[in-house]
Design a protein around this motif. Sequence first.
Motif, PDB file in Angstrom:
ATOM      1  N   SER A 152      26.169  49.955  24.201  1.00 14.67           N
ATOM      2  CA  SER A 152      26.038  51.326  23.680  1.00 14.67           C
ATOM      3  C   SER A 152      27.145  52.160  24.293  1.00 14.67           C
ATOM      4  CB  SER A 152      24.690  51.927  24.082  1.00 14.67           C
ATOM      5  OG  SER A 152      23.647  51.070  23.699  1.00 14.67           O
ATOM      6  N   TYR A 153      27.888  52.827  23.462  1.00 17.75           N
ATOM      7  CA  TYR A 153      29.041  53.564  23.999  1.00 17.75           C
ATOM      8  C   TYR A 153      29.359  54.750  23.101  1.00 17.75           C
ATOM      9  CZ  TYR A 153      33.837  54.449  25.627  1.00 17.75           C
ATOM     10  OH  TYR A 153      34.967  55.028  26.136  1.00 17.75           O
ATOM     11  N   ARG A 154      29.479  55.913  23.718  1.00 12.50           N
ATOM     12  CA  ARG A 154      30.023  57.073  23.024  1.00 12.50           C
ATOM     13  C   ARG A 154      31.280  57.467  23.775  1.00 12.50           C
ATOM     14  NH1 ARG A 154      26.082  59.064  19.645  1.00 12.50           N
ATOM     15  NH2 ARG A 154      24.055  59.074  20.634  1.00 12.50           N
ATOM     16  N   PRO A 155      32.398  57.556  23.072  1.00 15.74           N
ATOM     17  CA  PRO A 155      33.632  57.905  23.773  1.00 15.74           C
ATOM     18  C   PRO A 155      33.538  59.285  24.417  1.00 15.74           C
ATOM     19  CG  PRO A 155      34.035  57.511  21.417  1.00 15.74           C
ATOM     20  CD  PRO A 155      32.560  57.404  21.642  1.00 15.74           C
ATOM     21  N   ASN A 156      34.217  59.467  25.518  1.00 11.89           N
ATOM     22  CA  ASN A 156      34.271  60.796  26.134  1.00 11.89           C
ATOM     23  C   ASN A 156      35.694  61.057  26.622  1.00 11.89           C
ATOM     24  OD1 ASN A 156      34.624  59.695  28.861  1.00 11.89           O
ATOM     25  ND2 ASN A 156      32.444  59.171  28.794  1.00 11.89           N
ATOM     26  N   ASN A 157      35.938  62.259  27.056  1.00 11.53           N
ATOM     27  CA  ASN A 157      37.237  62.617  27.647  1.00 11.53           C
ATOM     28  C   ASN A 157      38.396  62.368  26.693  1.00 11.53           C
ATOM     29  OD1 ASN A 157      38.604  63.720  29.814  1.00 11.53           O
ATOM     30  ND2 ASN A 157      39.052  61.728  30.754  1.00 11.53           N
ATOM     31  N   GLU A 158      38.183  62.611  25.414  1.00 17.29           N
ATOM     32  CA  GLU A 158      39.222  62.265  24.434  1.00 17.29           C
ATOM     33  C   GLU A 158      40.333  63.296  24.315  1.00 17.29           C
ATOM     34  OE1 GLU A 158      36.127  61.538  21.423  1.00 17.29           O
ATOM     35  OE2 GLU A 158      37.310  59.783  20.899  1.00 17.29           O
ATOM     36  N   GLN A 159      40.043  64.506  24.848  1.00 17.87           N
ATOM     37  CA  GLN A 159      41.035  65.570  24.691  1.00 17.87           C
ATOM     38  C   GLN A 159      42.364  65.217  25.355  1.00 17.87           C
ATOM     39  OE1 GLN A 159      39.219  69.140  26.051  1.00 17.87           O
ATOM     40  NE2 GLN A 159      40.678  70.449  24.966  1.00 17.87           N
ATOM     41  N   GLY A 160      42.260  64.668  26.575  1.00 18.64           N
ATOM     42  CA  GLY A 160      43.477  64.284  27.303  1.00 18.64           C
ATOM     43  C   GLY A 160      44.250  63.232  26.529  1.00 18.64           C
ATOM     44  N   GLU A 211      53.000  70.565  32.901  1.00 13.80           N
ATOM     45  CA  GLU A 211      53.058  72.019  33.115  1.00 13.80           C
ATOM     46  C   GLU A 211      52.149  72.757  32.138  1.00 13.80           C
ATOM     47  OE1 GLU A 211      57.097  73.407  33.055  1.00 13.80           O
ATOM     48  OE2 GLU A 211      57.498  72.397  34.968  1.00 13.80           O
ATOM     49  N   ASP A 212      52.015  72.233  30.920  1.00 12.22           N
ATOM     50  CA  ASP A 212      51.226  72.946  29.910  1.00 12.22           C
ATOM     51  C   ASP A 212      49.792  72.419  29.786  1.00 12.22           C
ATOM     52  OD1 ASP A 212      52.097  70.546  28.960  1.00 12.22           O
ATOM     53  OD2 ASP A 212      52.658  71.265  26.962  1.00 12.22           O
ATOM     54  N   TRP A 213      49.385  71.495  30.653  1.00  7.96           N
ATOM     55  CA  TRP A 213      48.024  70.930  30.565  1.00  7.96           C
ATOM     56  C   TRP A 213      47.674  70.391  31.950  1.00  7.96           C
ATOM     57  CZ3 TRP A 213      43.821  70.794  27.676  1.00  7.96           C
ATOM     58  CH2 TRP A 213      42.913  69.745  27.801  1.00  7.96           C
ATOM     59  N   PRO A 214      46.745  71.060  32.654  1.00  8.99           N
ATOM     60  CA  PRO A 214      46.534  70.737  34.069  1.00  8.99           C
ATOM     61  C   PRO A 214      45.673  69.502  34.318  1.00  8.99           C
ATOM     62  CG  PRO A 214      45.104  72.534  33.406  1.00  8.99           C
ATOM     63  CD  PRO A 214      45.925  72.181  32.196  1.00  8.99           C
ATOM     64  N   HIS A 215      45.257  68.788  33.267  1.00 10.99           N
ATOM     65  CA  HIS A 215      44.343  67.648  33.457  1.00 10.99           C
ATOM     66  C   HIS A 215      45.034  66.317  33.179  1.00 10.99           C
ATOM     67  CE1 HIS A 215      41.124  70.493  33.794  1.00 10.99           C
ATOM     68  NE2 HIS A 215      41.458  71.032  32.642  1.00 10.99           N
ATOM     69  N   PRO A 216      44.476  65.239  33.751  1.00  7.69           N
ATOM     70  CA  PRO A 216      45.077  63.921  33.504  1.00  7.69           C
ATOM     71  C   PRO A 216      45.104  63.579  32.013  1.00  7.69           C
ATOM     72  CG  PRO A 216      43.520  63.791  35.322  1.00  7.69           C
ATOM     73  CD  PRO A 216      43.362  65.160  34.716  1.00  7.69           C
ATOM     74  N   MET A 217      46.205  62.931  31.609  1.00 10.02           N
ATOM     75  CA  MET A 217      46.330  62.466  30.219  1.00 10.02           C
ATOM     76  C   MET A 217      46.385  60.947  30.169  1.00 10.02           C
ATOM     77  SD  MET A 217      48.966  65.176  28.518  1.00 10.02           S
ATOM     78  CE  MET A 217      49.596  66.006  29.946  1.00 10.02           C
ATOM     79  N   GLY A 218      47.159  60.352  31.061  1.00  7.26           N
ATOM     80  CA  GLY A 218      47.169  58.896  31.064  1.00  7.26           C
ATOM     81  C   GLY A 218      48.553  58.288  31.078  1.00  7.26           C
ATOM     82  N   HIS A 219      48.611  57.082  30.558  1.00 11.74           N
ATOM     83  CA  HIS A 219      49.719  56.158  30.785  1.00 11.74           C
ATOM     84  C   HIS A 219      50.289  55.704  29.440  1.00 11.74           C
ATOM     85  CE1 HIS A 219      51.527  52.395  32.328  1.00 11.74           C
ATOM     86  NE2 HIS A 219      50.754  51.707  31.515  1.00 11.74           N
ATOM     87  N   ILE A 220      51.617  55.691  29.343  1.00  7.93           N
ATOM     88  CA  ILE A 220      52.275  55.233  28.109  1.00  7.93           C
ATOM     89  C   ILE A 220      53.003  53.937  28.406  1.00  7.93           C
ATOM     90  CG2 ILE A 220      54.042  55.739  26.373  1.00  7.93           C
ATOM     91  CD1 ILE A 220      53.462  58.719  26.785  1.00  7.93           C
TER      92      ILE A 220
END
Length: 536
Positions: free
Chosen positions: A401-409, A333-342
């Motif tokens: 070569s890798y730069r992480p992305n989408n870390e906010q979720g 409800e407070d964050w409209p984007h995917p976060m993931g799996h626990i």
Amino acid sequence: MDRYDVIIIGSGAGGGTLAHRLAPSGARILLLERGDYVPREKDNWSTRAVNVEGKYAAKESWRDREGRALHPHTNYWVGGNTKFYGAALFRLRREDFGELRHAGGISPSWPIGYDELEPYYTEAEHLYQVHGERGADPTEPPASAPYRYPAVSHEPRIQQLSEDWMRLGYRPFPVPLGIMLDERNPRRSRCIRCETCDGHPCLVSAKSDAQVVCVDPALQYPNVTLVTGAYVSRLGTDGSGREVRTVHATRNGAEEVYRGDLVVVSCGAINSAALLLRSASDRHPRGLANGSDVVGRHYMGHINSVLMALSKCPNPTVFQKTLALNDFYFGSEDWPHPMGHISFVGKLDGVTLSAGAPAIAPGWTLELMGRHSLDFWLTSEDLPDQQNRVTLDRDGRIVLSYRPNNEQGHRRLVAKLESLMQQQRACAVHGHECHQGLFSRNLFVGQRIPLAGVAHQNGTIRFGRDPQASALDTHCRAHEVDNLYVVDGSFFPSSGAVNPALTIMANALRVGDHLLGRLGSRRSDAVATGAMGAAV
Ligand SMILES: Cc1cc2nc3c(=O)[nH]c(=O)nc-3n(C[C@H](O)[C@H](O)[C@H](O)COP(=O)(O)OP(=O)(O)OC[C@H]3O[C@@H](n4cnc5c(N)ncnc54)[C@H](O)[C@@H]3O)c2cc1C
Ligand code: SF4
């Protein structure tokens, strides 16, 4: 030079499953595997041997984009990484096959929909003897059949956590697991429910890994041959570049050359991309089947964290990986984007912790932390960035070569878990003081470079309808090479946020059916022209 109907390179989740599918066809199948069988020995279950000494880990050195040495957390054995996996066998969500908007960008859609893969998910679940409970996971996609085996039960501390989360209005559920556990018949159960499953080979062959479930049964067929210790270095084509003609392998220090009418690459997403890049030729100057320049690009590996929740009370759980939570998979409800799996990793102990150099919680020893922790595994989706890629250096060594992305979720997901843990019911002994907080830990023992954790590697040879933007068509056949297929995790255009193996297995079965069709029509053509048997 030996000649086969099908050569499969790599015997893990993709290659092993495909071999199992093709074996009854009678086609001459060769499985080439760089590793050997994992030796059956007590060290299989030793956390020191496995996690501290890295006894079974690949002894290779790759490079990162800055040229620093990278010791990959990967395993080269018959059965591939499934020998060591935690056997959490999830389907991607239906929505993962479409386009999803994340806080960090777009997760692209797949060229096939969930419904096309669904029957194969069901088959793969049955083949790998998945134990689970339909309908308990709120994000689970529709399934055409129930699980054949009941979900693995929670031990008391995990059960308590599950109830706490339900009391807060969430829907925790049992992890679908590929272990051969019969809780109703413990004396006859092949699996003994031990604490050294996730990350370890199973000493009693009770884990549903690709060797036990697929490769060994496939080898019962006289038409299937496995050659171990065969490192495939290069694929050669005919003059037109449209057909793979030769498979070059190094074995016992010498080169061996094999011929196959159909060649299937399944070395894991990083090694498969490297193999195609190494197979560059005049006809394929950027690497075999790489006119699109996507081979090696869009590497994904998930954003993963291991978080230890410490309590004053001990956590005596033996088999911990039974509970998961997907309530934040698509947002909240407070964050409209995917976060993931626990979910959980296998129970950590002091020995394992000593190798990862974690921050020690004040007033604790590593041994005590291991006895009192709940050890969570959090997964969020990373997005396919074309600059995140596998290349080769001048010596032919892998560069990742890798730069992480989408870390906010992912950060949001960690905060959600923190908040959930603070709302646990008061403990009878210590009240709310029992919970000591969450501590992060670098899972990839002995290596502090998170990039080395390539367990969930995927995306490097993506499939798609557009040959300009993908290397494989929807059957995972190379757009540019008629008899070349890829069936490991390379084909993913996006990775979702659940563990990848079941999707790789299901897709291998799907591609297997396509190949059976191709083999069948070749056979009928051969019978019609009276050429049957001439090729072998
Ligand atoms: C510790 C750990 C825990 C995991 N837990 C889970 C889990 O719980 N659930 C889940 O879904 N996934 C899990 N995974 C990931 C899962 O194991 C992989 O997604 C899966 O095995 C990938 O399948 P694949 O066919 O792409 O590659 P692999 O299974 O890695 O198979 C590739 C094979 O190719 C061989 N090979 C490589 N290069 C060559 C070459 N040049 N020539 C010949 N052979 C070659 C390798 O030796 C290997 O056998 C885990 C992985 C690890 C390491
Ligand atoms: S006995 Fe069961 S829990 Fe232990 S490693 Fe084997 S499959 Fe895993």
